[in-house]
Design a protein around this motif. Sequence first.
Motif, mmCIF file in Angstrom:
data_model
loop_
_atom_site.group_PDB
_atom_site.id
_atom_site.type_symbol
_atom_site.label_atom_id
_atom_site.label_comp_id
_atom_site.label_asym_id
_atom_site.label_seq_id
_atom_site.Cartn_x
_atom_site.Cartn_y
_atom_site.Cartn_z
ATOM 1 N N GLU A 91 -0.689 19.956 2.987
ATOM 2 C CA GLU A 91 -1.645 18.888 2.682
ATOM 3 C C GLU A 91 -1.425 17.703 3.606
ATOM 4 O O GLU A 91 -0.353 17.539 4.178
ATOM 5 C CB GLU A 91 -1.500 18.442 1.220
ATOM 6 N N LYS A 92 -2.459 16.896 3.727
ATOM 7 C CA LYS A 92 -2.359 15.710 4.576
ATOM 8 C C LYS A 92 -2.030 14.493 3.709
ATOM 9 O O LYS A 92 -2.655 14.265 2.672
ATOM 10 C CB LYS A 92 -3.658 15.470 5.330
ATOM 11 N N ARG A 93 -1.032 13.742 4.153
ATOM 12 C CA ARG A 93 -0.677 12.493 3.485
ATOM 13 C C ARG A 93 -0.761 11.351 4.487
ATOM 14 O O ARG A 93 -0.663 11.556 5.688
ATOM 15 C CB ARG A 93 0.744 12.572 2.910
ATOM 16 N N ARG A 94 -0.895 10.158 3.947
ATOM 17 C CA ARG A 94 -0.932 8.972 4.812
ATOM 18 C C ARG A 94 0.348 8.166 4.582
ATOM 19 O O ARG A 94 0.639 7.754 3.458
ATOM 20 C CB ARG A 94 -2.174 8.127 4.541
ATOM 21 N N LEU A 95 1.099 7.955 5.658
ATOM 22 C CA LEU A 95 2.378 7.263 5.581
ATOM 23 C C LEU A 95 2.300 5.900 6.260
ATOM 24 O O LEU A 95 1.314 5.575 6.920
ATOM 25 C CB LEU A 95 3.468 8.123 6.237
ATOM 26 N N LEU A 96 3.361 5.123 6.098
ATOM 27 C CA LEU A 96 3.461 3.780 6.698
ATOM 28 C C LEU A 96 2.251 2.921 6.334
ATOM 29 O O LEU A 96 1.455 2.548 7.187
ATOM 30 C CB LEU A 96 3.653 3.877 8.215
ATOM 31 N N GLU A 111 10.543 5.941 4.893
ATOM 32 C CA GLU A 111 9.640 5.028 5.581
ATOM 33 C C GLU A 111 10.312 3.659 5.665
ATOM 34 O O GLU A 111 10.604 3.053 4.644
ATOM 35 C CB GLU A 111 8.314 4.917 4.836
ATOM 36 N N GLU A 112 10.568 3.219 6.880
ATOM 37 C CA GLU A 112 11.256 1.948 7.059
ATOM 38 C C GLU A 112 10.980 1.395 8.459
ATOM 39 O O GLU A 112 11.074 2.120 9.453
ATOM 40 C CB GLU A 112 12.763 2.130 6.876
ATOM 41 N N ASN A 113 10.646 0.102 8.512
ATOM 42 C CA ASN A 113 10.439 -0.587 9.795
ATOM 43 C C ASN A 113 9.469 0.153 10.711
ATOM 44 O O ASN A 113 9.742 0.385 11.898
ATOM 45 C CB ASN A 113 11.781 -0.766 10.518
#
Length: 207
Positions: free
Chosen positions: A63-68, A86-88
């Motif tokens: 599946e496609k996810r959206r990060l940052l 997820e960092e910086n």
Amino acid sequence: MFLDEQLLQAEYSRKEQEKQEQRLTEIREDILRQEREQKTVEERICELKLGRVELDGREFQCEKRRLLNSRIPVFVFPEDVDRIMEENNVATVFYRTLEIGTNLTFINQPAVIKNEAEFQKKITEQYFRDKLTYYPLETGNFRSGNYRICCAEGALASAVGGVFINNFYCSGKKRTITGNYTCRLAKRYTFGHLFQAMISRMFQEDE
């Protein structure tokens, strides 16, 4: 050393060399078989659209996810995800069994790289500065939605063995997205076209 000992040693060395040559032949044949039998990029894209991907005889949900902060879309295999960090402006996806890596970076400025050939050149130079052994392989680009993504594939030598890596970047007027997908070099033909398919479909929903 007596003559019979010399003969025994020579015979032992000959047999060991034959074993090594046979092993190398088997490795080459296995790699060529994997290359012949690998799924095409188009076949991998069809799997992504269906949300199920076959890898070494096993089927994984995809599946496609959206990060940052939803700024980067990325395909993941949720049933095998160990954790996502997820960092910086950097995101990393860790898996339990797949032995692949996903790294993404969001930069608040456009890139100044002209094309995939220049991208490969800059990556090679960076690895050299980092004292990493890198062998550049293929380059290419994809149109994904409203964006153009450039890729540079290569092989890295590491303490755990060879690593196949697909580095990519996508630049806009105000931002740049860079990242890479990695797997063991021995699995290049299992994941290589899948990585290309996932990159080419990153922004397809934006059309």
